[in-house]
Design a protein around this motif. Sequence first.
Motif, PDB file in Angstrom:
ATOM      1  N   PRO A  42      68.303  69.547 155.206  1.00  0.00           N
ATOM      2  CA  PRO A  42      67.380  70.548 154.658  1.00  0.00           C
ATOM      3  C   PRO A  42      66.141  70.661 155.538  1.00  0.00           C
ATOM      4  O   PRO A  42      65.853  69.771 156.353  1.00  0.00           O
ATOM      5  N   PRO A  43      65.376  71.729 155.371  1.00  0.00           N
ATOM      6  CA  PRO A  43      64.212  71.941 156.245  1.00  0.00           C
ATOM      7  C   PRO A  43      63.060  70.999 155.922  1.00  0.00           C
ATOM      8  O   PRO A  43      62.959  70.466 154.808  1.00  0.00           O
ATOM      9  N   THR A  44      62.201  70.806 156.890  1.00  0.00           N
ATOM     10  CA  THR A  44      60.944  70.090 156.693  1.00  0.00           C
ATOM     11  C   THR A  44      59.794  71.039 156.998  1.00  0.00           C
ATOM     12  O   THR A  44      59.940  71.997 157.751  1.00  0.00           O
ATOM     13  N   PHE A  45      58.656  70.779 156.405  1.00  0.00           N
ATOM     14  CA  PHE A  45      57.500  71.670 156.515  1.00  0.00           C
ATOM     15  C   PHE A  45      56.898  71.609 157.912  1.00  0.00           C
ATOM     16  O   PHE A  45      56.512  70.538 158.389  1.00  0.00           O
ATOM     17  N   VAL A  46      56.859  72.756 158.571  1.00  0.00           N
ATOM     18  CA  VAL A  46      56.153  72.915 159.848  1.00  0.00           C
ATOM     19  C   VAL A  46      55.355  74.209 159.721  1.00  0.00           C
ATOM     20  O   VAL A  46      55.928  75.303 159.748  1.00  0.00           O
ATOM     21  N   SER A  47      54.063  74.097 159.580  1.00  0.00           N
ATOM     22  CA  SER A  47      53.237  75.259 159.256  1.00  0.00           C
ATOM     23  C   SER A  47      53.437  76.412 160.227  1.00  0.00           C
ATOM     24  O   SER A  47      53.552  77.566 159.814  1.00  0.00           O
ATOM     25  N   GLY A  48      53.515  76.095 161.523  1.00  0.00           N
ATOM     26  CA  GLY A  48      53.613  77.156 162.517  1.00  0.00           C
ATOM     27  C   GLY A  48      54.983  77.776 162.639  1.00  0.00           C
ATOM     28  O   GLY A  48      55.160  78.735 163.398  1.00  0.00           O
ATOM     29  N   ARG A  98      70.992  80.334 154.360  1.00  0.00           N
ATOM     30  CA  ARG A  98      71.768  79.243 153.772  1.00  0.00           C
ATOM     31  C   ARG A  98      71.992  79.439 152.276  1.00  0.00           C
ATOM     32  O   ARG A  98      73.086  79.178 151.756  1.00  0.00           O
ATOM     33  N   ILE A  99      70.948  79.879 151.581  1.00  0.00           N
ATOM     34  CA  ILE A  99      71.056  80.033 150.124  1.00  0.00           C
ATOM     35  C   ILE A  99      72.105  81.070 149.758  1.00  0.00           C
ATOM     36  O   ILE A  99      72.916  80.859 148.838  1.00  0.00           O
ATOM     37  N   TYR A 100      72.124  82.202 150.451  1.00  0.00           N
ATOM     38  CA  TYR A 100      73.136  83.213 150.154  1.00  0.00           C
ATOM     39  C   TYR A 100      74.536  82.654 150.363  1.00  0.00           C
ATOM     40  O   TYR A 100      75.439  82.847 149.540  1.00  0.00           O
ATOM     41  N   THR A 101      74.742  81.947 151.462  1.00  0.00           N
ATOM     42  CA  THR A 101      76.068  81.421 151.776  1.00  0.00           C
ATOM     43  C   THR A 101      76.524  80.409 150.735  1.00  0.00           C
ATOM     44  O   THR A 101      77.613  80.521 150.151  1.00  0.00           O
ATOM     45  N   LEU A 102      75.682  79.403 150.489  1.00  0.00           N
ATOM     46  CA  LEU A 102      76.064  78.329 149.586  1.00  0.00           C
ATOM     47  C   LEU A 102      76.185  78.810 148.153  1.00  0.00           C
ATOM     48  O   LEU A 102      77.118  78.424 147.435  1.00  0.00           O
ATOM     49  N   ALA A 111      76.917  74.003 145.627  1.00  0.00           N
ATOM     50  CA  ALA A 111      75.748  74.121 144.761  1.00  0.00           C
ATOM     51  C   ALA A 111      74.795  72.953 144.982  1.00  0.00           C
ATOM     52  O   ALA A 111      73.567  73.125 144.963  1.00  0.00           O
ATOM     53  N   GLU A 112      75.356  71.766 145.204  1.00  0.00           N
ATOM     54  CA  GLU A 112      74.515  70.592 145.440  1.00  0.00           C
ATOM     55  C   GLU A 112      73.729  70.739 146.740  1.00  0.00           C
ATOM     56  O   GLU A 112      72.545  70.396 146.806  1.00  0.00           O
ATOM     57  N   ARG A 113      74.394  71.252 147.763  1.00  0.00           N
ATOM     58  CA  ARG A 113      73.692  71.448 149.041  1.00  0.00           C
ATOM     59  C   ARG A 113      72.632  72.535 148.915  1.00  0.00           C
ATOM     60  O   ARG A 113      71.541  72.433 149.513  1.00  0.00           O
ATOM     61  N   ALA A 114      72.909  73.572 148.131  1.00  0.00           N
ATOM     62  CA  ALA A 114      71.899  74.605 147.894  1.00  0.00           C
ATOM     63  C   ALA A 114      70.692  74.013 147.177  1.00  0.00           C
ATOM     64  O   ALA A 114      69.541  74.365 147.485  1.00  0.00           O
ATOM     65  N   TRP A 115      70.947  73.122 146.222  1.00  0.00           N
ATOM     66  CA  TRP A 115      69.821  72.482 145.539  1.00  0.00           C
ATOM     67  C   TRP A 115      68.979  71.665 146.517  1.00  0.00           C
ATOM     68  O   TRP A 115      67.747  71.680 146.445  1.00  0.00           O
ATOM     69  N   ASP A 116      69.627  70.975 147.440  1.00  0.00           N
ATOM     70  CA  ASP A 116      68.873  70.209 148.436  1.00  0.00           C
ATOM     71  C   ASP A 116      67.914  71.120 149.206  1.00  0.00           C
ATOM     72  O   ASP A 116      66.781  70.737 149.513  1.00  0.00           O
TER      73      ASP A 116
END
Length: 666
Positions: free
Chosen positions: A109-115, A127-131, A144-149
């Motif tokens: 899953p992604p991590t926060f990078v402001s820029g 990713r959300i549409y696919t999963l 569904a579990e991966r989408a929740w992540d």
Amino acid sequence: MTNDAALLPPRRSKIMVGRAIIHTSPSRRTALKLAAAACASAATGRMVAFDGVDDTRGLRGSLAGVHPRLLATATDFADVSARIANDPVSASWFGTLQTLGTGLLTVAPPTFVSGDLLNISRTTVNRIYTLSMLAQLGGAPTYAERAWDEVEAIAGFPRWSPSDPPNLAGDYLPMAEMTHAVAIAYDWLFESWTAAQRTTALDAIVDKGLQPAMSGYLNSAPSLTSINNVGTVCNSGFGLGALAIAQESPTIAADVLAESLSAILPGVEQLSPDGGYPEGGYWGYAIRYLVIYLAALESALGDDDELSDVPGLSETGDFAIHLTSPTGKFFNFYDSDATAQQPPELLWLSNRYSKPAYTWWGSQSSSTGSLFLPRYLLWYDPSKNLDPTASGLTLDRYFQNIELATFRSAWEDPNAVFVGFKAGDNSTNHADLDLGTFVIDAIGQRWASDLGGDSYGLSGYFNYGPNGQRWNYYRKRAEGQNTLVINPTAGPDQDPSASARITRHDSWASGAFAIADLTAAVPGAAVTSWERGLAMIDSRQQVIVQDEVVADDAVDAWWFMHTYAAVQVAPDGLSAELTLRGARLLARILAGPAGAVFTVAAAAPLASSPAPSGQSTNANVTKLAIELPAVTAFRLSVLFSPIDPIDGPGTPPSVSPLENWSDGMS
């Protein structure tokens, strides 16, 4: 181009949540109301809507009380499953989607990078549409579990905008895209989630999406009121967030939805009256989010507040089709690339407006990545798929709202001749100084090319003012287009505020033409008139580009055309043979002032032009040029003829003044 739509009064809406009607107003609030909202926000942790406002215009539908309801219902997903089992096109798409979805299961899953939030948000939407689609179509629980992540990760971000509070488009776009992503997951996976997961997602939508968006609406943030692609994307994303959580947080959902409906309307009206899109290739980006918003309004409420009735929207698929040549290249003016515009939203437009050619065009797309496949599957109806001939598409099209015309010799023939010709408005978002530019395709190749955009990171690239830095960059100047440059200097080589119309156009079985008055483009009123005409003649096998210029005093003029072909100029300079991937095209000067000859130059600034560092070197591009020094009145007519391996080029026609061009000219 004026924006009268931006002057329209705001609209008010009512949203029926269950049996309760919540009245809202998209009008600007007073300072007193802002203070009241701040107090309410301090007490509840969320900004609230203002009740008791008289309603003058309302949505007629009522909110569907079950999930899924955004873009599709449970019945719609069941229909997709049945189609996959019986339709080979759908089955192929689904197989690709499964492969892509399986690959996502092992991606972190992604991590926060402001820029980098904009890129992160777009990846998350993808990713959300696919999963979520795979989960809806009976896939393994791991989808569904991966989408929740994914949702859990971005819900844990400190914010969804690089700046706090959000300010520029670069802040609102990722915020809207994140809201869009979590809204789809919340709606499509609602029954798969625990109560705690739903609460986490809902709080993220409200606290990181809708609440800061509402503050932006209250303060008339330019990114939300913009009539260009930014406004469409942002209002769509926040509108989806509101529809997703309207039962659980009805007040802010109602207010955001009312605001988004009002704010998105002027952008939709940019398509009037005939579907052309002012920002060129950004059509695909804007139409994606507009259609997603309309589809969600219809599936969730049964009503889209008459947005889908705005003139031009029913025809906007024609823009994508007619601006794409038989070679599959888009007429990529401004900051566009030449990729064909074939998003799945064409399938929705086909279904909504009974346009079977849109299904034909959209379903042929090669852009079936995981972002697009779910909606291809959702909206594809094989019974509504007709080719352009069967659908009655014309060979030629003129888009009045953007002053652009395209002609072609045939549909579904990769070797057909194609011309795109543009007048338009130099002050449009993403604009170049390109009034009069054109592209030509034939024999499966693009011969006259538009160079498209340069790096968005160049200093001042989006500074459009009369002396803006944008006009220092070659690809944004007239000298970097396929047009005339008159009296070139270091300043802008067309008037950045100029607009020009196609004054006459006509089509018939064996040909077509369009003529534009481009006088206003020339800086400093250096000419009294400049007209350019493009014509397809000789059974649509040859193309004429003809300029007629009159000036009171002598001017220096340059004729430019950019090409990726190899160019060999004849000894007399009156013709040039272009060769590209084994195909050949002949350019001939039919008429011109004394001394008018072809020369070949690098696609680089003139000696008088600025040459800032960092811009594209256009290393693979050749510029076919004609220099006309010290002229006061001239007619310059250039003919382009594909060279047949057996018959050679077509016979050159006699030269006729533009005023005599008419139906049936040959």
